[in-house]
Design an enzyme around this catalytic site. Structure first.
Site, PDB file in Angstrom:
ATOM      1  N   ASP A  78       0.183  -7.051   0.946  1.00  0.00           N
ATOM      2  CA  ASP A  78       0.373  -6.357   2.214  1.00  0.00           C
ATOM      3  C   ASP A  78      -0.562  -5.168   2.357  1.00  0.00           C
ATOM      4  O   ASP A  78      -0.987  -4.834   3.466  1.00  0.00           O
ATOM      5  CB  ASP A  78       1.829  -5.897   2.348  1.00  0.00           C
ATOM      6  CG  ASP A  78       2.736  -7.011   2.841  1.00  0.00           C
ATOM      7  OD1 ASP A  78       2.419  -8.183   2.555  1.00  0.00           O
ATOM      8  OD2 ASP A  78       3.745  -6.724   3.500  1.00  0.00           O
ATOM      9  N   CYS A 119       5.386  -9.446  -5.334  1.00  0.00           N
ATOM     10  CA  CYS A 119       5.094  -8.605  -4.170  1.00  0.00           C
ATOM     11  C   CYS A 119       5.845  -9.021  -2.914  1.00  0.00           C
ATOM     12  O   CYS A 119       6.609  -9.975  -2.913  1.00  0.00           O
ATOM     13  CB  CYS A 119       3.591  -8.500  -3.965  1.00  0.00           C
ATOM     14  SG  CYS A 119       2.850  -7.428  -5.234  1.00  0.00           S
ATOM     15  N   ASP A 120       5.561  -8.303  -1.833  1.00  0.00           N
ATOM     16  CA  ASP A 120       6.476  -8.121  -0.712  1.00  0.00           C
ATOM     17  C   ASP A 120       7.143  -9.374  -0.163  1.00  0.00           C
ATOM     18  O   ASP A 120       8.363  -9.453  -0.099  1.00  0.00           O
ATOM     19  CB  ASP A 120       5.738  -7.421   0.425  1.00  0.00           C
ATOM     20  CG  ASP A 120       5.352  -5.999   0.063  1.00  0.00           C
ATOM     21  OD1 ASP A 120       5.268  -5.698  -1.131  1.00  0.00           O
ATOM     22  OD2 ASP A 120       5.118  -5.198   0.969  1.00  0.00           O
ATOM     23  N   LYS A 121       6.383 -10.357   0.292  1.00  0.00           N
ATOM     24  CA  LYS A 121       6.981 -11.527   0.931  1.00  0.00           C
ATOM     25  C   LYS A 121       7.206 -12.663  -0.048  1.00  0.00           C
ATOM     26  O   LYS A 121       7.921 -13.623   0.262  1.00  0.00           O
ATOM     27  CB  LYS A 121       6.098 -12.019   2.091  1.00  0.00           C
ATOM     28  CG  LYS A 121       5.716 -10.933   3.085  1.00  0.00           C
ATOM     29  CD  LYS A 121       6.925 -10.184   3.611  1.00  0.00           C
ATOM     30  CE  LYS A 121       6.527  -8.959   4.399  1.00  0.00           C
ATOM     31  NZ  LYS A 121       5.875  -7.904   3.636  1.00  0.00           N
ATOM     32  N   CYS A 193       3.203  -1.765  -6.278  1.00  0.00           N
ATOM     33  CA  CYS A 193       2.949  -0.346  -5.985  1.00  0.00           C
ATOM     34  C   CYS A 193       4.135   0.526  -6.380  1.00  0.00           C
ATOM     35  O   CYS A 193       5.289   0.175  -6.153  1.00  0.00           O
ATOM     36  CB  CYS A 193       2.592  -0.184  -4.522  1.00  0.00           C
ATOM     37  SG  CYS A 193       1.093  -1.077  -4.076  1.00  0.00           S
ATOM     38  N   GLU A 441       3.228  -4.913   9.889  1.00  0.00           N
ATOM     39  CA  GLU A 441       3.677  -3.598   9.440  1.00  0.00           C
ATOM     40  C   GLU A 441       2.799  -2.514  10.054  1.00  0.00           C
ATOM     41  O   GLU A 441       1.573  -2.636  10.087  1.00  0.00           O
ATOM     42  CB  GLU A 441       3.609  -3.498   7.912  1.00  0.00           C
ATOM     43  CG  GLU A 441       4.630  -4.351   7.214  1.00  0.00           C
ATOM     44  CD  GLU A 441       4.598  -4.205   5.701  1.00  0.00           C
ATOM     45  OE1 GLU A 441       5.542  -4.678   5.057  1.00  0.00           O
ATOM     46  OE2 GLU A 441       3.626  -3.625   5.177  1.00  0.00           O
ATOM     47  N   SER A 467       5.969  -0.800   6.508  1.00  0.00           N
ATOM     48  CA  SER A 467       5.811  -0.938   5.067  1.00  0.00           C
ATOM     49  C   SER A 467       6.943  -0.213   4.361  1.00  0.00           C
ATOM     50  O   SER A 467       7.492   0.765   4.883  1.00  0.00           O
ATOM     51  CB  SER A 467       4.468  -0.333   4.645  1.00  0.00           C
ATOM     52  OG  SER A 467       4.431  -0.090   3.263  1.00  0.00           O
TER      53      SER A 467
END
EC number: 4.2.1.9
Length: 553
Positions: A78, A119-121, A193, A441, A467
């Site tokens: 992202d 990670c995110d998705k 992150c 985002e 985010s």
């Protein structure tokens, strides 16, 4: 076993021949076939270390008596896709990931899955697949990145020292050399992150849901502990297959409520609202959007995590991790089974001490309410989401002048050109699931607002999302979205917008008669993208208030 369908009987002679063509010996045919869905890529810092974890997962599977097969799953960073066309693809990959895991597991009749993610998705996509398939699954999240280190013990983090630093440089607060130091130190190595952004929040919630082993949600990517967790997960999946422990026996209503409470207690990413709704949808668990707000009012925020606070993931891990948060929440947590063999309350009881400077007790919270609030009003009749843990006291109530933009890029240009001033309410629309498409985002605009020192005087509302690194008065997920004719499409330049987070209201201060006239004149815009995956996605994706899932209906 499911895999007997491809390896037993006369009719499966061709299938066995093909399996032997991959190197499977006859002696291994009786063992459970375990798929390892790996999202390794060297495009994402959170995923570059997965080759090592793959080895340990495979060793664990073979030690436990199974046979491992690897297959690849794509991942999008992202951060790298932020602020340009690439962000249109981020959320839609969640659906692709779920579909791909389902497709491989069903086509090859795998007995169980280890889902290697970070990670995110990618993590919610994997969990959606697990809930949909309902075959034994265990999740391994690859772990957080360490904070960057600078002179005099300064700690660097990705969002504060890149996106926000960029705006500080533009405003003359820091010089080019300082900006370069930030860039060089913000991401010191592999891992997701460092703060409680979306990836790390989802890793924590995966452990809370009961779908990963203890400490998996917080153990650093560089740690030997993460390797041991990977090995143990490989061993454990074989037991889950033998005992037929499936995700839907774990992903109960109680599990989702526990996850929401932990999310609220830590002040996690607002993206978790979308993802938990989507996972619950796949698990066939009823989870209305309002649940988040009901629980927020009775679940205090117990930690002050980066980006809005001072603590990093390494601090949370050493303070007690997920078990420490569960212990501090006490009776607010409901007992529920997990893949680890312990119940969630047994996990909470397994920890001896909690560092209460990081994870506070209920009697001494950071804030009286949880980190996420659900707002509604005439501009968001089906709801909107704000990470209230990242909003200053000065902005909990705010009335501002609408500055309307029909894309993130237009808003970002105005912010960086100094056209947004104190007292403004930035409105970014046509960025929802359908209108974006992909519900981008808005990290770049929000970080710019914070970096320019406007965080206590400017609000931002959008039908897009934010985010996990976002902080400040930023309200997203406005439903219905503008592309569907939601009221956010009717806002005009100069309108007054009232934000009342304690009262859970987001109101356009325009009378009903005027809004009705504007609606009669409104026309839906043409689709931004007419071909390819995003065009198909825009036709089948649902609203943010239901998780932005795709529907065949």
């Amino acid at each position: 076993m499911r895999s007997d369908m491809i390896k037993k009987g006369l009719e499966r002679t061709p299938h066995r021949a093909l399996l032997k063509g991959t190197g499977v010996p006859q002696s291994q045919m009786e063992k459970p076939f375990i798929g390892v869905a790996t999202s390794f890529t060297d495009l994402i810092p959170g995923h570059v270390g997965m080759r090592d974890l793959e080895r340990y997962i495979e060793k664990g599977i073979h030690s436990g008596g199974g046979y491992a097969f690897f297959f690849g799953i794509p991942g999008v960073c992202d951060g790298i896709s932020m602020g340009h066309k690439g962000m249109h693809y981020s959320l839609p990959t969640r659906e692709l990931i779920a579909d791909m895991v389902e497709s491989v597991a069903e086509a090859h009749r795998l007995d169980g899955l280890v889902l290697l993610t970070n990670c995110d998705k990618i993590t919610p996509g994997m969990l959606m697949a697990a809930a949909r398939l309902d075959i034994p699954c265990i999740v391994v999240t690859a772990g957080p990145m360490m904070s960057g280190r600078g002179e005099a013990g300064r700690k660097y983090s990705f969002v504060t020292d890149t996106f926000e630093a960029m705006a500080r440089y533009k405003a003359g607060v820091i010089d080019a050399q300082e900006l370069q130091v930030c860039e060089d130190n913000a991401c010191p190595g592999m891992g997701s992150c460092q703060g409680l952004f979306t990836a790390n929040t989802m890793a924590i919630l995966t452990e809370t849901l009961g779908m990963s082993l203890p400490r998996c949600g917080t153990a650093l990517a560089v740690s030997a502990l993460k390797r041991r967790i990977a090995f143990a997960s490989g061993e454990r999946i074989v037991d889950l297959v033998k005992d037929n422990v499936t995700p839907r026996s774990i992903l109960t209503r109680a599990a989702f409520e526990n996850a929401i409470r932990v999310d609220l207690a830590l002040g996690g990413s607002s993206n978790t609202v979308l993802h938990l709704l989507a996972i619950a949808h796949e698990a066939e668990v009823e989870l209305p959007l309002e649940t988040f707000d009901i629980l927020a009012k009775e679940t205090p925020q117990l930690a002050s995590m980066n980006p809005a606070g001072e603590h990093f993931m390494e601090d949370l891990d050493t303070a007690g991790g997920v078990a420490g948060v569960l212990m501090q929440l006490g009776d607010k947590i409901k007992d529920n089974p997990t893949v680890m063999g312990l119940t969630i309350k047994q996990l909470a009881a397994s920890i001896a001490n909690v560092d209460e400077t990081v994870i506070r007790p209920l009697s001494n919270p950071v804030k009286k309410e949880g980190g996420i609030a659900i707002l509604s009003g005439n501009i968001a009749p089906k709801g909107a989401v704000v990470k209230q843990s990242g909003v200053s006291a000065a902005m909990m109530n705010f009335t501002g002048t609408a500055r309307c933009f029909d894309s993130e890029e237009a808003a970002m240009a105005a912010i960086m050109e100094g056209k947004i001033v104190a007292g403004d309410c930035v409105v970014i629309r046509y960025e929802g699931p359908k209108g974006g498409p992909g519900m981008r985002e808005m990290l770049a605009p929000t970080a710019a607002i914070m970096g320019l020192g406007l965080g206590d005087s400017v609000a931002l509302i959008t039908d897009g999302r934010f985010s996990g690194g976002t902080r400040g008065p930023c309200i997203g997920h406005i439903s219905p979205e503008a592309a569907e004719g939601g009221p956010i499409a009717l806002v005009e330049e100069g309108d007054r917008i009232e934000l009342d987070i304690p009262g859970r209201r987001l109101q356009l201060l325009v009378d009903d008669e005027t809004l009705a006239k504007r609606r009669r004149n409104w026309q839906a815009p043409a689709p931004k993208i007419r071909t390819g995956w995003l065009a198909r996605y825009a036709k089948v994706v649902t609203s943010a208030n239901t998780g932005a899932v795709t529907s065949a209906d």
